[in-house]
Design a protein around this motif. Structure first.
Motif, mmCIF file in Angstrom:
data_model
loop_
_atom_site.group_PDB
_atom_site.id
_atom_site.type_symbol
_atom_site.label_atom_id
_atom_site.label_comp_id
_atom_site.label_asym_id
_atom_site.label_seq_id
_atom_site.Cartn_x
_atom_site.Cartn_y
_atom_site.Cartn_z
ATOM 1 N N THR A 87 0.775 -1.139 0.124
ATOM 2 C CA THR A 87 0.157 -0.140 -0.090
ATOM 3 C C THR A 87 0.839 1.228 -0.181
ATOM 4 O OG1 THR A 87 -0.116 0.091 2.391
ATOM 5 C CG2 THR A 87 -1.949 -1.150 1.213
ATOM 6 N N ARG A 88 0.131 2.399 -0.329
ATOM 7 C CA ARG A 88 0.927 3.607 -0.136
ATOM 8 C C ARG A 88 -0.014 4.660 0.678
ATOM 9 N NH1 ARG A 88 -1.147 7.347 -3.728
ATOM 10 N NH2 ARG A 88 -2.517 6.685 -5.335
ATOM 11 N N SER A 89 0.753 5.407 1.378
ATOM 12 C CA SER A 89 -0.089 6.360 2.431
ATOM 13 C C SER A 89 -0.605 7.582 1.627
ATOM 14 C CB SER A 89 0.717 6.570 3.402
ATOM 15 O OG SER A 89 0.226 7.499 4.422
ATOM 16 N N LYS A 90 -1.652 7.990 1.691
ATOM 17 C CA LYS A 90 -2.312 9.209 1.212
ATOM 18 C C LYS A 90 -3.078 9.724 2.158
ATOM 19 C CE LYS A 90 -4.947 10.450 -2.885
ATOM 20 N NZ LYS A 90 -5.547 9.721 -4.084
ATOM 21 N N THR A 91 -3.215 11.297 2.143
ATOM 22 C CA THR A 91 -3.862 11.929 2.975
ATOM 23 C C THR A 91 -5.099 12.752 2.080
ATOM 24 O OG1 THR A 91 -2.134 12.529 4.744
ATOM 25 C CG2 THR A 91 -4.275 14.043 4.467
ATOM 26 N N VAL A 92 -6.361 12.417 2.545
ATOM 27 C CA VAL A 92 -7.496 13.079 1.736
ATOM 28 C C VAL A 92 -7.975 13.960 2.665
ATOM 29 C CG1 VAL A 92 -7.651 11.200 0.129
ATOM 30 C CG2 VAL A 92 -8.807 11.086 2.415
ATOM 31 N N ILE A 93 -9.094 15.064 2.257
ATOM 32 C CA ILE A 93 -9.553 15.935 2.865
ATOM 33 C C ILE A 93 -11.296 15.660 2.804
ATOM 34 C CG2 ILE A 93 -10.276 18.303 3.588
ATOM 35 C CD1 ILE A 93 -7.651 19.190 2.205
ATOM 36 N N SER A 94 -11.828 15.516 4.037
ATOM 37 C CA SER A 94 -13.128 15.221 3.846
ATOM 38 C C SER A 94 -14.070 16.087 4.754
ATOM 39 C CB SER A 94 -13.412 13.945 4.866
ATOM 40 O OG SER A 94 -14.859 13.757 5.205
ATOM 41 N N GLU A 95 -15.214 16.484 4.294
ATOM 42 C CA GLU A 95 -15.957 17.647 4.943
ATOM 43 C C GLU A 95 -16.315 17.255 6.315
ATOM 44 O OE1 GLU A 95 -20.724 19.076 4.839
ATOM 45 O OE2 GLU A 95 -20.167 17.285 3.458
ATOM 46 N N ALA A 96 -16.707 16.094 6.892
ATOM 47 C CA ALA A 96 -17.102 15.790 7.983
ATOM 48 C C ALA A 96 -15.855 15.349 9.037
ATOM 49 C CB ALA A 96 -17.985 14.647 8.111
ATOM 50 N N ALA A 97 -14.602 14.981 8.252
ATOM 51 C CA ALA A 97 -13.582 14.328 9.320
ATOM 52 C C ALA A 97 -12.421 15.067 9.298
ATOM 53 C CB ALA A 97 -13.387 12.849 8.977
ATOM 54 N N GLY A 98 -12.308 16.381 8.283
ATOM 55 C CA GLY A 98 -10.952 16.977 7.927
ATOM 56 C C GLY A 98 -10.124 15.927 7.427
ATOM 57 N N GLU A 99 -8.633 16.253 7.598
ATOM 58 C CA GLU A 99 -7.683 15.364 7.029
ATOM 59 C C GLU A 99 -7.600 13.816 7.541
ATOM 60 O OE1 GLU A 99 -3.829 17.590 7.654
ATOM 61 O OE2 GLU A 99 -4.482 18.987 6.176
ATOM 62 N N VAL A 100 -7.947 12.908 6.807
ATOM 63 C CA VAL A 100 -7.889 11.419 6.761
ATOM 64 C C VAL A 100 -6.557 10.844 6.208
ATOM 65 C CG1 VAL A 100 -9.214 9.362 6.898
ATOM 66 C CG2 VAL A 100 -10.261 11.703 7.112
ATOM 67 N N GLU A 101 -5.712 10.243 7.028
ATOM 68 C CA GLU A 101 -4.524 9.269 6.191
ATOM 69 C C GLU A 101 -5.147 7.916 5.983
ATOM 70 O OE1 GLU A 101 -0.184 7.935 7.259
ATOM 71 O OE2 GLU A 101 -0.976 9.765 8.159
ATOM 72 N N ILE A 102 -5.136 7.445 4.621
ATOM 73 C CA ILE A 102 -5.637 6.342 4.207
ATOM 74 C C ILE A 102 -4.388 5.414 3.602
ATOM 75 C CG2 ILE A 102 -8.080 6.868 4.042
ATOM 76 C CD1 ILE A 102 -7.375 7.178 1.044
ATOM 77 N N ASN A 103 -4.609 4.023 3.620
ATOM 78 C CA ASN A 103 -3.517 3.294 2.787
ATOM 79 C C ASN A 103 -4.260 2.709 1.598
ATOM 80 O OD1 ASN A 103 -1.315 3.411 4.574
ATOM 81 N ND2 ASN A 103 -2.589 2.137 6.067
ATOM 82 N N VAL A 104 -3.681 3.192 0.468
ATOM 83 C CA VAL A 104 -4.251 2.824 -0.801
ATOM 84 C C VAL A 104 -3.518 1.620 -1.435
ATOM 85 C CG1 VAL A 104 -4.621 3.601 -3.114
ATOM 86 C CG2 VAL A 104 -4.756 5.450 -1.441
ATOM 87 N N PRO A 105 -4.234 0.463 -1.830
ATOM 88 C CA PRO A 105 -3.430 -0.563 -2.473
ATOM 89 C C PRO A 105 -2.925 -0.654 -3.723
ATOM 90 C CG PRO A 105 -5.814 -0.949 -2.347
ATOM 91 C CD PRO A 105 -5.642 0.242 -1.459
ATOM 92 N N ARG A 106 -1.917 -1.258 -3.876
ATOM 93 C CA ARG A 106 -1.102 -1.167 -5.021
ATOM 94 C C ARG A 106 -1.064 -2.541 -5.539
ATOM 95 N NH1 ARG A 106 4.542 1.700 -3.868
ATOM 96 N NH2 ARG A 106 4.666 -0.101 -2.511
ATOM 97 N N ASP A 107 -0.806 -2.657 -7.008
ATOM 98 C CA ASP A 107 -0.574 -3.765 -7.623
ATOM 99 C C ASP A 107 0.615 -3.619 -8.441
ATOM 100 O OD1 ASP A 107 -1.664 -1.942 -9.625
ATOM 101 O OD2 ASP A 107 -2.319 -3.445 -10.755
#
Length: 431
Positions: A87-107
């Motif tokens: 996976t690779r780490s990525k930070t997205v911005i959500s209306e309700a939760a603000g900045e959220v760090e997620i792990n995006v799977p890779r192939d």
């Protein structure tokens, strides 16, 4: 002897209503958060954890669908050799939760194209809508950036906000050039002024037009940026643009009495009746009258604009002139000069009179525009001003077309129009 009326024991009572799978999952997460000492909201609260889990679960499901097998469950004899590759780490911005760090799977072959959070996407869709909504309410890019930092704990730069709002420019151009209905029962026109910094800050007129369709809908037909002051010459180009976009007939055009406008309208739509806004005329009347005479003048002008016919209105005006000629000659000239554009509505049904006697239909829209303009002060470019006004227009209607229904209010008027203008009324199959 035991009584039959003894209440049942707790274990014999009817079991509690079962939770749905969604409610059960939510309850489990709340219980887990409490056990771990997590707050429900906040920078490290349950809401952020829930958003992270949902996004990562959805991304993993997308990867499974892309590869055709679950993790570590690939069939040995399959054709493809593509497998998960961490996976690779990525930070997205959500209306309700603000900045959220997620792990995006890779192939391994880098052919995976996620959909719920696309490549290079840093904001979830609702964030863009919030930015556009706040911009439409007149907040600057700096104020919107500060708002996200304060409310959501998220860092959204002014440049990012500008890019978000710039996305509507193409949409705005499509809206400004869309085809229009062939016939409108009434068209209301007016201009407001905005300050644009083009070398130096100067007032620029923005021409706005609202049309009422034959089925009783209010439609903002367009916005046009002019230069200098409001003038009939520029209105000519606006009306020609409307005609080129498909408007072939208008029953009434309601305006605030701009000099030279009736001739312009006659060149574009010869049958259209130009109606001066009665409210503007009355308002201008009192600007020429001393305050101590307001009550008397109010009583004297009412028989003019409530007259049953143009002849009765003229008699009432002559009586007013006899009373006020010496003291308020300018007021009488005001009414005489506006007479030809004032009297048309007196020939029509009371329902038609009520709706075409003023430009209130467009004044309410202008009030929204002025609120957004006042908050901004001035705009750096013409496009920035038009973008703000377009977003205000779009915010009036969830479909994003600037159209709002007036069905209940306009039904009696539309029926009166259909009878009065029966020879010009479009056939049912055309609207």
């Amino acid at each position: 002897m035991t009584s039959d009326l003894v209440s049942p024991r707790k274990s014999d009572r009817k079991p509690a209503r079962e939770l749905s799978p969604e409610q059960a999952a939510a309850a489990a997460m709340v219980a887990e958060a409490k056990a771990r000492g997590l707050a429900l909201t906040g920078p490290d609260g349950l809401l952020k954890l829930f958003t992270k889990n949902v996004l990562e679960t959805a991304l993993n499901e997308e990867m499974t669908e892309h590869l055709g097998h679950e993790k570590n469950q690939a069939e040995p004899e399959r054709d493809s050799t593509n497998v998960r590759n961490g996976t690779r780490s990525k930070t997205v911005i959500s209306e309700a939760a603000g900045e959220v760090e997620i792990n995006v799977p890779r192939d391994r072959e880098s052919t995976f194209e996620p959909q719920i959070v696309k490549k290079r996407q840093r904001r979830l869709g609702d964030v863009d809508e919030i930015v556009l909504s706040l911009y439409a309410k007149g907040m600057t890019t700096g104020e919107i950036s500060a708002h996200f930092a304060e409310i959501y704990g998220a860092s959204v730069s002014k440049e990012t906000i500008s890019r978000i709002t710039d996305k509507v420019v193409a949409e705005m151009n499509d809206w400004a050039n869309r085809p229009l209905d062939p016939v409108y029962a009434a068209v209301f026109i007016d201009a407001i002024h905005v300050k644009v910094r083009d070398g130096q800050v100067a007032n620029r007129p923005v021409y706005a037009v609202i049309g009422v369709t034959v089925d009783g809908c209010k439609d903002v037909l367009g916005l046009w940026m002019g230069s200098g002051g409001e003038g009939a010459k520029f209105w000519m180009s606006v009306l020609v643009d409307l005609k080129n976009r498909g408007v072939r007939d208008v029953f009434f055009l309601v305006c605030d009495g701009l000099k030279g406008l009736p001739e312009v309208v006659a060149n574009v739509w010869p049958q259209t009746i130009v109606q001066t806004c009665i409210v503007h005329l009355i308002r201008n009347t009192f600007r020429l009258v001393a305050r101590q005479d307001w009550d008397a003048v109010k009583r004297d002008i009412k028989p003019i604009y409530t007259a049953p016919s143009p002849d009765a209105a003229l008699i009432a005006l002559n009586e007013l002139e006899e009373k006020c000629r010496k003291k308020y000659g300018a007021m009488i000239r005001l009414w005489r000069n506006a007479w030809e554009e004032f009297i048309p509505f007196l020939d029509y049904d009371i329902e038609i009179r009520r709706m075409i006697c003023s430009t209130n239909a467009i004044e309410s829209l202008n009030a929204r525009y002025r609120r957004a303009i006042r908050a901004r002060g001035h705009f750096p470019t013409e496009q920035a001003a038009m973008k703000c006004l377009y977003l205000v227009t779009r915010s009036l209607d969830p479909t994003g077309t600037g159209r709002a229904r007036w069905t209940m209010r306009w039904k009696p008027v539309i029926n009166a129009f259909a009878i009065t203008f029966g020879d010009r009324w479009p056939g049912a199959e055309t609207y």
